[in-house]
Design a protein around this motif. Sequence first.
Motif, PDB file in Angstrom:
ATOM      1  N   LEU A 237      33.279  33.625  34.778  1.00  0.00           N
ATOM      2  CA  LEU A 237      32.209  34.765  34.391  1.00  0.00           C
ATOM      3  C   LEU A 237      32.932  36.043  34.620  1.00  0.00           C
ATOM      4  O   LEU A 237      32.881  36.993  33.969  1.00  0.00           O
ATOM      5  N   SER A 238      33.795  36.177  35.751  1.00  0.00           N
ATOM      6  CA  SER A 238      34.286  37.463  36.126  1.00  0.00           C
ATOM      7  C   SER A 238      35.462  37.716  35.147  1.00  0.00           C
ATOM      8  O   SER A 238      35.791  39.003  34.720  1.00  0.00           O
ATOM      9  N   ALA A 239      36.149  36.651  34.540  1.00  0.00           N
ATOM     10  CA  ALA A 239      37.545  37.048  33.674  1.00  0.00           C
ATOM     11  C   ALA A 239      37.030  37.028  32.146  1.00  0.00           C
ATOM     12  O   ALA A 239      37.774  37.732  31.374  1.00  0.00           O
ATOM     13  N   HIS A 240      35.897  36.489  31.704  1.00  0.00           N
ATOM     14  CA  HIS A 240      35.568  36.451  30.501  1.00  0.00           C
ATOM     15  C   HIS A 240      34.043  36.764  29.993  1.00  0.00           C
ATOM     16  O   HIS A 240      33.774  36.051  29.132  1.00  0.00           O
ATOM     17  N   ALA A 241      33.656  37.532  30.653  1.00  0.00           N
ATOM     18  CA  ALA A 241      32.202  38.116  30.457  1.00  0.00           C
ATOM     19  C   ALA A 241      32.124  38.630  28.951  1.00  0.00           C
ATOM     20  O   ALA A 241      31.239  38.547  28.426  1.00  0.00           O
ATOM     21  N   HIS A 242      33.066  39.546  28.485  1.00  0.00           N
ATOM     22  CA  HIS A 242      32.968  40.122  27.245  1.00  0.00           C
ATOM     23  C   HIS A 242      33.155  39.025  26.106  1.00  0.00           C
ATOM     24  O   HIS A 242      32.265  38.920  25.382  1.00  0.00           O
ATOM     25  N   GLU A 243      33.936  38.055  26.427  1.00  0.00           N
ATOM     26  CA  GLU A 243      34.276  36.964  25.529  1.00  0.00           C
ATOM     27  C   GLU A 243      33.160  36.068  25.281  1.00  0.00           C
ATOM     28  O   GLU A 243      32.503  35.884  24.036  1.00  0.00           O
ATOM     29  N   ILE A 244      32.535  35.787  26.251  1.00  0.00           N
ATOM     30  CA  ILE A 244      31.338  34.922  26.262  1.00  0.00           C
ATOM     31  C   ILE A 244      30.018  35.683  25.909  1.00  0.00           C
ATOM     32  O   ILE A 244      29.308  35.168  25.105  1.00  0.00           O
ATOM     33  N   GLU A 245      29.845  37.018  25.989  1.00  0.00           N
ATOM     34  CA  GLU A 245      28.873  37.759  25.450  1.00  0.00           C
ATOM     35  C   GLU A 245      28.897  37.959  23.870  1.00  0.00           C
ATOM     36  O   GLU A 245      28.015  37.575  23.199  1.00  0.00           O
ATOM     37  N   ALA A 246      30.379  38.075  23.374  1.00  0.00           N
ATOM     38  CA  ALA A 246      30.594  37.993  22.033  1.00  0.00           C
ATOM     39  C   ALA A 246      30.002  36.708  21.327  1.00  0.00           C
ATOM     40  O   ALA A 246      29.752  36.604  20.207  1.00  0.00           O
ATOM     41  N   MET A 247      30.513  35.686  21.956  1.00  0.00           N
ATOM     42  CA  MET A 247      30.340  34.337  21.318  1.00  0.00           C
ATOM     43  C   MET A 247      28.884  34.318  21.426  1.00  0.00           C
ATOM     44  O   MET A 247      28.241  33.469  20.161  1.00  0.00           O
ATOM     45  N   ALA A 248      28.038  34.776  22.377  1.00  0.00           N
ATOM     46  CA  ALA A 248      26.676  34.510  22.391  1.00  0.00           C
ATOM     47  C   ALA A 248      25.989  35.271  21.253  1.00  0.00           C
ATOM     48  O   ALA A 248      24.940  35.000  20.457  1.00  0.00           O
ATOM     49  N   GLU A 249      26.247  36.633  21.135  1.00  0.00           N
ATOM     50  CA  GLU A 249      25.970  37.551  20.051  1.00  0.00           C
ATOM     51  C   GLU A 249      25.965  37.149  18.728  1.00  0.00           C
ATOM     52  O   GLU A 249      25.241  37.181  17.697  1.00  0.00           O
ATOM     53  N   THR A 250      27.104  36.413  18.391  1.00  0.00           N
ATOM     54  CA  THR A 250      27.383  35.710  17.083  1.00  0.00           C
ATOM     55  C   THR A 250      26.478  34.643  16.483  1.00  0.00           C
ATOM     56  O   THR A 250      26.038  34.519  15.501  1.00  0.00           O
ATOM     57  N   THR A 251      25.686  33.932  17.764  1.00  0.00           N
ATOM     58  CA  THR A 251      24.814  32.992  17.269  1.00  0.00           C
ATOM     59  C   THR A 251      23.386  33.374  17.033  1.00  0.00           C
ATOM     60  O   THR A 251      22.605  32.831  16.743  1.00  0.00           O
ATOM     61  N   ARG A 252      23.175  34.825  17.374  1.00  0.00           N
ATOM     62  CA  ARG A 252      21.756  35.550  17.213  1.00  0.00           C
ATOM     63  C   ARG A 252      20.799  34.856  17.860  1.00  0.00           C
ATOM     64  O   ARG A 252      19.914  34.288  17.104  1.00  0.00           O
ATOM     65  N   PRO A 253      20.916  34.748  19.092  1.00  0.00           N
ATOM     66  CA  PRO A 253      19.624  34.101  19.852  1.00  0.00           C
ATOM     67  C   PRO A 253      18.197  34.652  19.473  1.00  0.00           C
ATOM     68  O   PRO A 253      18.216  36.196  19.134  1.00  0.00           O
ATOM     69  N   PRO A 254      17.318  34.067  19.481  1.00  0.00           N
ATOM     70  CA  PRO A 254      15.985  34.695  18.926  1.00  0.00           C
ATOM     71  C   PRO A 254      15.273  35.694  19.656  1.00  0.00           C
ATOM     72  O   PRO A 254      14.407  36.241  19.795  1.00  0.00           O
ATOM     73  N   ASN A 255      15.591  35.495  21.477  1.00  0.00           N
ATOM     74  CA  ASN A 255      15.043  36.370  22.332  1.00  0.00           C
ATOM     75  C   ASN A 255      16.101  36.419  23.535  1.00  0.00           C
ATOM     76  O   ASN A 255      17.224  35.576  23.552  1.00  0.00           O
TER      77      ASN A 255
END
Length: 470
Positions: A237-255
């Motif tokens: 989480l500390s090292a890759h928060a931005h990458e994980i956020e980007a991965m989540a964004e690409t899936t377009r979560p509903p909420n």
Amino acid sequence: MARSADQKLFLGGRLKRLRRELDLTQTAMAADLEVSPSYLNHIERNQRPVSAQLLLRLADTYDVDLRAFGQGDEATAEALGELLADPVFKGLSAPRHEILATVDENPAIAEALTRLYQAFSDQRSRTQIEAERGGGGLEETPADWVRDLIQSRRNHFPEIDALGEAHHTELSGDPLGLEAALRARLKSAYDLSVRILPAEVMVEWTRRLDLHRRRLTLSETLSTASRLFAMAYQLGLSAHAHEIEAMAETTRPPNTAAHELLKVSLTNALAGAILMPYGPFQALAEATGYDLDLLQQRFGVSFEQAAHRLTTLGRPTARGVPFFLMRVDQAGNVSKRYAAGAFPFSRFGGACPRWRLHAAFRTPGRVVTQIVETPDGGRWFTLARTVARQGAGRAGDQDLAIGLGCELKDAHRLVYARGLNLEAPEVTPIGPACRLCPRHPCAERAAPPVHADLQIDAWSKSVSPWPFST
């Protein structure tokens, strides 16, 4: 599907799917296989057959299982045939050769159709259950959405695996030294210390980041493996928060809830990849017959962590056995479902009481095996064992059961199936949740079905408490 020796192999769809899984252009794959791009293009469009020489190059270059590649996706063909038999398609006729042609030439479309039908079938089942209860419908929860997304990826995220392998290489490869290495990395790179605190101080928390004091606090109730996982989670989480956020964004979560839950799931996957790097873990799994005890010892993880990691081995050039996993409590509540391939159990309700997943509570800590058959005729080799709930109090009070399984055709690769007659096995018929199960009669049925009318006869008694017409 048997083929004569002189039959030409038109495998364009499968070759195209392999190329896309490897993220290669036609030009790049053609160069790897030492053929021209135009020749490869003709093969992918089924205008030219695949030669024996090209198949051998595929096997050598991309570690392809030629038997599986040459046979095609029979499972997808069978699934497509079964869904077309649903009454909703009444009046349509789809010969088997057309189904096979669709799977061979357009595998992605065939899989999309099966997923779409599964979504329709799930929604129909939910509607039936809610109607039977007198309600007005069920909304998809954030957990449902995240689970479906992970299942659509077959629980495999290559970018996560790459990050995990890189971290593991930088840290100590010895499980005995990994805790010290994780502590040192958190301190040197992120100024975070790690403290183990009493349960009465942590109260409900098993892991918590105290940003004010710059420390990661862990409950004393966590096992050594769970503490390692918590530290690997914080490192990821500390090292890759931005990458994980980007991965989540690409899936377009509903909420927002689905978005945050997905990020937690991806970070959990990264923690698992740090502790159990894909290459070494998959290689040892294959070499030992997927012996979970040896995997635990080599990587310093728990039974559940190793079992969960087995469901993620989908790398095209180094695939593992496609396992599914389910975790239940003693009341039958399902708290975890993951699968590297097909998943044989219903999303709704608990697992079938005839599956020994529930019997595992009677033999704590021991692995029990069973071969089961689902109503569609699928046969599965399964194993189950209890594990302690993370952060639980007195031992045994809050045990969970982990069920792990694969298609019977893959069971010969498992150490747990050695000595069993897999050609003529003893099979236990099982079903999904009782309200959705079509099997009759069944003495273990706990609820009437929603898909059939009860057939009550005052002059006779069935072994099933809820007899119905079939």
